[in-house]
Write an enzyme that holds these catalytic residues in place. Structure first.
Site, PDB file in Angstrom:
ATOM      1  N   HIS A  33      15.297  -7.171  -4.464  1.00 55.65           N
ATOM      2  CA  HIS A  33      15.954  -6.169  -3.626  1.00 55.65           C
ATOM      3  C   HIS A  33      17.074  -6.794  -2.806  1.00 55.65           C
ATOM      4  O   HIS A  33      16.841  -7.267  -1.691  1.00 55.65           O
ATOM      5  CB  HIS A  33      14.930  -5.535  -2.691  1.00 55.65           C
ATOM      6  CG  HIS A  33      13.787  -4.881  -3.399  1.00 55.65           C
ATOM      7  ND1 HIS A  33      12.785  -5.597  -4.013  1.00 55.65           N
ATOM      8  CD2 HIS A  33      13.487  -3.571  -3.587  1.00 55.65           C
ATOM      9  CE1 HIS A  33      11.911  -4.753  -4.554  1.00 55.65           C
ATOM     10  NE2 HIS A  33      12.314  -3.521  -4.309  1.00 55.65           N
ATOM     11  N   HIS A 268      19.447  -1.128  -3.819  1.00 55.57           N
ATOM     12  CA  HIS A 268      18.136  -1.231  -3.158  1.00 55.57           C
ATOM     13  C   HIS A 268      17.201  -2.223  -3.850  1.00 55.57           C
ATOM     14  O   HIS A 268      16.698  -3.143  -3.210  1.00 55.57           O
ATOM     15  CB  HIS A 268      17.449   0.144  -3.075  1.00 55.57           C
ATOM     16  CG  HIS A 268      15.983   0.033  -2.788  1.00 55.57           C
ATOM     17  ND1 HIS A 268      15.486  -0.013  -1.507  1.00 55.57           N
ATOM     18  CD2 HIS A 268      14.911  -0.113  -3.621  1.00 55.57           C
ATOM     19  CE1 HIS A 268      14.163  -0.165  -1.567  1.00 55.57           C
ATOM     20  NE2 HIS A 268      13.797  -0.222  -2.835  1.00 55.57           N
ATOM     21  N   GLU A 419      -7.038   6.043  12.221  1.00 54.33           N
ATOM     22  CA  GLU A 419      -7.854   5.044  11.523  1.00 54.33           C
ATOM     23  C   GLU A 419      -7.001   3.984  10.821  1.00 54.33           C
ATOM     24  O   GLU A 419      -7.315   2.784  10.860  1.00 54.33           O
ATOM     25  CB  GLU A 419      -8.759   5.738  10.497  1.00 54.33           C
ATOM     26  CG  GLU A 419      -9.796   6.672  11.101  1.00 54.33           C
ATOM     27  CD  GLU A 419      -9.236   8.049  11.454  1.00 54.33           C
ATOM     28  OE1 GLU A 419      -8.079   8.352  11.095  1.00 54.33           O
ATOM     29  OE2 GLU A 419      -9.967   8.829  12.097  1.00 54.33           O
ATOM     30  N   HIS A 481     -18.113  15.005   5.734  1.00 50.78           N
ATOM     31  CA  HIS A 481     -18.381  13.813   6.538  1.00 50.78           C
ATOM     32  C   HIS A 481     -19.381  12.863   5.886  1.00 50.78           C
ATOM     33  O   HIS A 481     -19.639  11.792   6.423  1.00 50.78           O
ATOM     34  CB  HIS A 481     -18.898  14.230   7.920  1.00 50.78           C
ATOM     35  CG  HIS A 481     -17.814  14.731   8.833  1.00 50.78           C
ATOM     36  ND1 HIS A 481     -16.923  15.701   8.446  1.00 50.78           N
ATOM     37  CD2 HIS A 481     -17.467  14.370  10.091  1.00 50.78           C
ATOM     38  CE1 HIS A 481     -16.082  15.937   9.448  1.00 50.78           C
ATOM     39  NE2 HIS A 481     -16.386  15.132  10.453  1.00 50.78           N
TER      40      HIS A 481
HETATM   41  C1  LIG Z   1       3.601   2.506   1.082  1.00 51.54           C
HETATM   42  C2  LIG Z   1       4.726   2.280   0.133  1.00 51.54           C
HETATM   43  N1  LIG Z   1       5.162   3.279  -0.627  1.00 51.54           N
HETATM   44  C3  LIG Z   1       6.160   3.088  -1.503  1.00 51.54           C
HETATM   45  C4  LIG Z   1       6.745   1.870  -1.646  1.00 51.54           C
HETATM   46  C5  LIG Z   1       7.832   1.635  -2.680  1.00 51.54           C
HETATM   47  N2  LIG Z   1       9.117   1.455  -1.973  1.00 51.54           N
HETATM   48  C6  LIG Z   1       9.616   0.248  -1.729  1.00 51.54           C
HETATM   49  S1  LIG Z   1      11.031   0.297  -0.865  1.00 51.54           S
HETATM   50  C7  LIG Z   1      11.025   1.979  -0.839  1.00 51.54           C
HETATM   51  C8  LIG Z   1      12.120   2.738  -0.164  1.00 51.54           C
HETATM   52  C9  LIG Z   1      12.344   2.220   1.181  1.00 51.54           C
HETATM   53  O1  LIG Z   1      13.488   2.745   1.754  1.00 51.54           O
HETATM   54  P1  LIG Z   1      14.112   1.947   2.971  1.00 51.54           P
HETATM   55  O2  LIG Z   1      13.060   1.476   3.853  1.00 51.54           O
HETATM   56  O3  LIG Z   1      15.150   2.822   3.541  1.00 51.54           O
HETATM   57  O4  LIG Z   1      14.724   0.686   2.270  1.00 51.54           O
HETATM   58  P2  LIG Z   1      16.224   0.396   1.860  1.00 51.54           P
HETATM   59  O5  LIG Z   1      16.443   1.079   0.547  1.00 51.54           O
HETATM   60  O6  LIG Z   1      17.097   0.945   2.917  1.00 51.54           O
HETATM   61  O7  LIG Z   1      16.271  -1.072   1.730  1.00 51.54           O
HETATM   62  C10 LIG Z   1       9.911   2.465  -1.507  1.00 51.54           C
HETATM   63  C11 LIG Z   1       9.609   3.906  -1.665  1.00 51.54           C
HETATM   64  C12 LIG Z   1       6.262   0.830  -0.836  1.00 51.54           C
HETATM   65  N3  LIG Z   1       6.740  -0.401  -0.888  1.00 51.54           N
HETATM   66  N4  LIG Z   1       5.277   1.079   0.071  1.00 51.54           N
END
Ligand SMILES: Cc1ncc(C[n+]2csc(CCOP(=O)(O)OP(=O)(O)O)c2C)c(N)n1
Ligand SMILES: [Mg+2]
Length: 672
Positions: A33, A268, A419, A481
């Site tokens: 990334h 990204h 939680e 529950h």
């Molecule tokens: C809980 C979770 N869900 C989904 C992902 C997959 N994922 C990685 S980065 C991302 C998008 C994040 O967007 P942002 O924080 O704006 O990152 P940017 O593209 O700006 O670097 C996703 C959906 C993850 N890492 N964690």
């Protein structure tokens, strides 16, 4: 301490070192990334070179500032920073980003010896860990600092992106952080308007400034995340406010410097491509080849000397503190090392012996409180809480003192109904050091916390979960529950230890094991309803800690083994009495923790469950899946294959086959 007057290289050039390393490493790995590291490089340069208190020569210095990259997909940002500032992360590691056997994993993995404070990547949990770290700092500062001496005094810095902001856990954690006034927590929001699916406006249109202000945060809006002076000014404003956490909202361009791709989701999570990398070099004026840092840039980044001086200054202050407060200083050092007190084994032995000789019958959640009352006094590092179920989980012991916004000098946190947040905050407190966290909710809601449990297990860190109301035995609250699949589902998680004790004696032994286990999380699964005391000789009491042991020995030849946990142990014992009266040689094995039993030597396991005895029945008021490997093809499992029902507990146990008659009948059919 801003040093904008420093001669060349410029701040932008220094930030470009991060950009080059990140795009080149992702390119070399053909995976990763580049967007976030390139977008946040200018912010990182200001923070890591000028404002963060850290010593690359000793990444585990107790009073260092903590840094959490909550948008962990930008891992190359962190690896670049660690390398450039002088942590033990050589260039070879960056060159081998995302390769087997290297520390530069796809997402940052907890590695305190190189400066990675926590594992991030699952979005939202990094910021939540950071809340736990900042809370730990505030609690330890209140406990250890004196009027004359300040030995705990550091900040927690976080980078987070749109993804963390969207995740629900960021609400849980940031809401609590505002309420508890964690004034040394400072987060930079990478407001780049992009997540994976594109421009975020169509799915994320919150007013983040108002959101965080409503939590009680100090928010600095509209900072140009590519203007070092603006960033430095925002940091100064943030650090001046010690009564509120601060969110610095930085407008940034994802993939900054890649001329054809910046500002788009294409930067990204994929390599830029050779052509675009070359174009970015041109655009940024970065002429050095991949993985080479010009000397003047390298020396401007190097924080080793400053870091050593900062730690030496602290060390002098700590020595002065130790001279006048020797006991506190020794306790601080012990706790930060994660060691138990010298007298711990004696305290624990005595406590177990006392509970064994009292022989009291009670719900195991109540036995858990008894255990806390006997053990926690010896452990000032124990800090507990509950997700708004304190009176049900019985997590508040006689020595508990509640942490408030005004007085952090306590050891009990009302987490509210959060939680997942509670569990990831517990992880953060443990990662900070000096604290052993425990926290409670109903077992059925462990699902809400599940990925935080997973990260504790993955990081191999201690976090003790008090899960009460462990089965249909909770009765009238009904199937919403009543946990059914939870025991099995927790047990299948690698490195998660699950104890389901059958009485007060097993409960205190479970607590002892959870406290002594420093390399992973433990779930203590406890009953709402009363459970009878089981009598044991000394050897049997000692064997509880082996996870499974013979609670009732067969009278003569061994024909049949009943294996049970928790509330079903008494049932197995009652059934065994009837079967024995029929002349069947029956043994009862209590198995409060199967994974601990599995880790015993073969000789011991064979002595408890002789392989020659194939007639076996396991009894547990949960899905049967955990038990087939213990009963084998000739055995049977009495468990729950459906959800529960709303009714009094006694009727439910009868209805679902947890009755002496049914166990006896199943046993007879196994024997025939
Ligand atoms: C809980 C979770 N869900 C989904 C992902 C997959 N994922 C990685 S980065 C991302 C998008 C994040 O967007 P942002 O924080 O704006 O990152 P940017 O593209 O700006 O670097 C996703 C959906 C993850 N890492 N964690
Ligand atoms: Mg984004």
């Amino acid at each position: 301490m801003s040093d904008t007057n420093r001669a060349a290289p410029s701040r932008r050039t220094l930030a470009n070192a991060i950009r080059a390393l990140s795009m080149d490493a992702v390119q070399a790995a053909n995976s990763g990334h580049p967007g976030a590291p390139m977008g946040m490089a200018d912010i990182a340069e200001v923070l890591w070179r000028d404002h963060m208190k850290h010593n690359p020569g000793n990444p585990e210095w107790a009073d260092r500032d903590r840094f959490v990259l909550s948008n962990g997909h930008g891992s190359m940002l962190l690896y670049s920073l660690l390398h450039l500032t002088g942590y033990p992360l050589p260039m070879d590691e960056l060159r081998n980003f995302r390769q087997m056997g290297y520390k530069t994993a796809g997402h940052p993995e907890y590695e305190p010896e190189i400066g990675v404070e926590t594992t991030t990547g699952p979005l939202g949990q990094g910021i939540t860990n950071a809340v736990g770290m900042a809370l730990a700092e505030k609690m330890l500062a209140a406990e250890f600092n004196t009027d004359a001496h300040t030995i705990v005094d550091h900040r927690t810095w976080v980078f987070l992106g749109d993804g963390c902001m969207m995740e629900g856990i960021s609400h849980e954690a940031c809401s609590l952080a505002g309420t508890l006034k964690l004034g040394k927590l400072i987060a930079f929001y990478d407001d780049n308007n992009i997540s994976i699916d594109g421009e975020v406006g169509a799915w994320f249109a919150d007013d983040t400034v108002k959101r965080f202000e409503s939590y009680g945060w100090h928010v600095i809006p509209d900072v140009d995340g590519h203007d070092a002076d603006a960033i430095a000014a925002a940091v100064d404003t943030a650090t001046a406010n010690t009564t509120q956490p601060t969110l610095i909202c930085c407008k940034t361009v994802i993939g900054f410097g890649a001329p054809n791709k910046q500002g788009t989701a294409s930067t990204h999570g994929a390599p830029l491509g050779d052509e675009e990398v070359a174009a970015a070099r041109e655009e940024l004026g970065w002429t050095a080849p991949p993985f080479e840092i010009p000397d003047d840039v390298a020396s401007a980044w190097d924080r080793k000397a400053d870091g050593a001086a900062a730690e030496a200054d602290w060390r002098d202050r700590f020595d002065a503190y130790a001279a006048t407060n020797p006991d506190k200083a020794a306790d601080f050092e012990r706790r930060m090392k994660g060691e138990l007190p010298d007298d711990w084994a004696t305290v624990a032995d005595d406590a177990v012996a006392a509970v064994a000789s009292e022989g009291a019958s009670m719900p195991t959640r109540k036995a858990s409180l008894v255990a806390l009352n006997k053990l926690a006094g010896a452990l000032p590092e124990m800090a507990g809480g509950s997700a708004d179920l304190t009176g049900s989980n019985l997590t508040l012991h006689g020595g508990s003192k509640v942490v408030t916004d005004e007085d952090a000098g306590g050891n009990y946190i009302y987490f509210g109904v959060r939680e997942f947040g509670m569990t990831a905050i517990g992880n953060g407190m443990r990662l900070h050091g000096g604290i052993i966290p425990y926290s409670g909710t109903f077992l059925v809601f462990s699902d809400y916390a599940r990925n935080a449990l997973r990260l504790a297990a993955l990081m191999r860190i201690q976090n003790i979960l008090v899960y009460t109301h462990d089965s249909i035995g909770l009765g009238e609250d009904g199937p919403t529950h009543q946990p059914v699949e939870h025991l099995a589902s927790l047990r299948i998680m690698p490195n998660m230890r699950v104890w389901r004790p059958c009485d007060a004696v097993e409960t205190i032994v479970s607590w002892r094991d959870a406290i002594e286990r420093s390399d992973g999380p433990t779930s203590l699964v406890l009953s709402r309803q009363g459970l009878p005391h089981q009598s044991r000789d000394e050897q049997q009491v000692a064997a509880i800690g082996r996870g499974g042991y013979v609670l009732r020995q067969e009278d003569d030849a061994l024909d049949l083994i009943l294996i049970a946990t928790g509330s079903e142990v008494a049932l197995a014992m009652a059934a065994a009495d009837r079967l024995a009266a029929d002349g069947i040689g029956v043994r009862v094995v209590s198995m409060p923790c199967a994974s601990v039993f599995d880790a015993q030597d073969e000789h011991y396991r064979e002595s408890v469950l002789p392989s020659s005895v194939e007639k076996r029945i396991a009894i547990e008021a949960g899905v049967p899946d955990s038990w087939y490997r213990y009963v084998g093809p000739a055995g049977r499992v009495i468990g729950m294959t459906t959800f529960g029902e709303s009714a009094p507990a006694g009727e439910l146990f009868e209805h679902f086959g947890f009755s002496t008659d049914n166990v006896v009948n199943v046993a007879r059919s196994v024997m025939s």
